[in-house]
Design a protein around this motif. Structure first.
Motif, PDB file in Angstrom:
ATOM      1  N   THR A   1       0.644  -1.140   0.145  1.00 50.63           N
ATOM      2  CA  THR A   1      -0.003  -0.060  -0.031  1.00 50.63           C
ATOM      3  C   THR A   1       0.819   1.139  -0.001  1.00 50.63           C
ATOM      4  O   THR A   1       0.701   2.281  -0.714  1.00 50.63           O
ATOM      5  CB  THR A   1      -1.109   0.185   1.229  1.00 50.63           C
ATOM      6  OG1 THR A   1      -1.763  -1.383   1.242  1.00 50.63           O
ATOM      7  CG2 THR A   1      -1.666   1.083   0.924  1.00 50.63           C
TER       8      THR A   1
ATOM      9  N   ASN B   1       2.758   1.796  -3.344  1.00 46.10           N
ATOM     10  CA  ASN B   1       2.057   2.317  -4.358  1.00 46.10           C
ATOM     11  C   ASN B   1       1.784   3.787  -4.226  1.00 46.10           C
ATOM     12  O   ASN B   1       1.950   4.597  -5.199  1.00 46.10           O
ATOM     13  CB  ASN B   1       0.651   1.461  -4.387  1.00 46.10           C
ATOM     14  CG  ASN B   1       0.911   0.226  -5.159  1.00 46.10           C
ATOM     15  OD1 ASN B   1       1.425  -0.088  -6.135  1.00 46.10           O
ATOM     16  ND2 ASN B   1      -0.032  -0.806  -4.634  1.00 46.10           N
TER      17      ASN B   1
ATOM     18  N   SER C   1       3.046   6.772  -6.824  1.00 43.75           N
ATOM     19  CA  SER C   1       2.267   7.488  -7.442  1.00 43.75           C
ATOM     20  C   SER C   1       3.200   9.307  -7.189  1.00 43.75           C
ATOM     21  O   SER C   1       2.983   9.870  -8.096  1.00 43.75           O
ATOM     22  CB  SER C   1       0.964   7.588  -6.790  1.00 43.75           C
ATOM     23  OG  SER C   1       0.304   6.471  -7.264  1.00 43.75           O
TER      24      SER C   1
ATOM     25  N   LEU D   1       8.143  -0.673  -9.600  1.00 45.06           N
ATOM     26  CA  LEU D   1       7.776  -1.308  -8.410  1.00 45.06           C
ATOM     27  C   LEU D   1       8.289  -2.830  -8.370  1.00 45.06           C
ATOM     28  O   LEU D   1       8.084  -3.595  -9.463  1.00 45.06           O
ATOM     29  CB  LEU D   1       6.228  -1.674  -8.154  1.00 45.06           C
ATOM     30  CG  LEU D   1       5.665  -2.415  -6.819  1.00 45.06           C
ATOM     31  CD1 LEU D   1       5.986  -1.406  -5.796  1.00 45.06           C
ATOM     32  CD2 LEU D   1       4.180  -2.536  -7.009  1.00 45.06           C
TER      33      LEU D   1
ATOM     34  N   TYR E   1       7.961  -4.880  -0.868  1.00 43.31           N
ATOM     35  CA  TYR E   1       8.275  -4.223  -2.069  1.00 43.31           C
ATOM     36  C   TYR E   1       9.093  -3.112  -2.110  1.00 43.31           C
ATOM     37  O   TYR E   1       9.564  -2.340  -1.047  1.00 43.31           O
ATOM     38  CB  TYR E   1       6.725  -3.880  -2.343  1.00 43.31           C
ATOM     39  CG  TYR E   1       5.567  -4.749  -2.557  1.00 43.31           C
ATOM     40  CD1 TYR E   1       5.431  -5.121  -3.783  1.00 43.31           C
ATOM     41  CD2 TYR E   1       5.138  -5.210  -1.633  1.00 43.31           C
ATOM     42  CE1 TYR E   1       4.433  -6.298  -3.912  1.00 43.31           C
ATOM     43  CE2 TYR E   1       4.039  -6.382  -1.792  1.00 43.31           C
ATOM     44  CZ  TYR E   1       3.835  -6.836  -2.942  1.00 43.31           C
ATOM     45  OH  TYR E   1       2.933  -7.774  -3.327  1.00 43.31           O
TER      46      TYR E   1
END
Length: 128
Positions: free
Chosen positions: A68, A71, A75, A88, A95
């Motif tokens: 989460t 990401n 962005s 990613l 990650y």
């Protein structure tokens, strides 16, 4: 003394000051003696870096952790920077967000200076 005589002395003093400044100015030339093979070696180094045969590749890691947040960081990065593509990556169980693919450490350092303004935890990572 008359005013005209004082004026002449004043003008003469100013002219003398300017002319002495010009006459005492220094001029120099610099001669650099270098080995004749240096330009040839620099050219060879550039060619090897183009082929990525010399040294490692580098990227900038922006984040390491949960999906989460990864990401979200991706962005934010893409909204701020377009010069260096970001990706990613997954390494169990976390990650990573990597930005850029740099052939030399110098390129990566220059990009890192700019990226650290918005992502202070970013650092350079060798990809090889």
């Amino acid at each position: 003394m008359k005013k005209s005589h004082l004026f002449k002395i004043f003008i003469f003093s100013i002219l003398l000051a300017f002319s002495s400044e010009i006459s005492f100015a220094q001029q120099a030339t610099v001669t650099v003696h270098q080995d004749s093979k240096i330009p040839e070696l620099l050219h060879l180094k550039k060619e090897l870096e183009k082929d990525n045969k010399l040294g490692d590749g580098f990227t900038i890691q922006l984040y390491y952790g949960e999906l989460t947040k990864a990401n979200s960081v991706l962005s934010r990065y893409r909204a701020s920077y377009t010069a260096w593509p970001a990706s990613l990556e997954y390494e169990t169980p976390n990650y990573k967000i990597w930005a850029g693919d740099f052939a030399s450490r110098l390129e990566a350092d220059r990009a890192l200076l700019e990226i650290k303004e918005k992502f202070p935890a970013a650092f350079i990572l060798s990809t090889n």
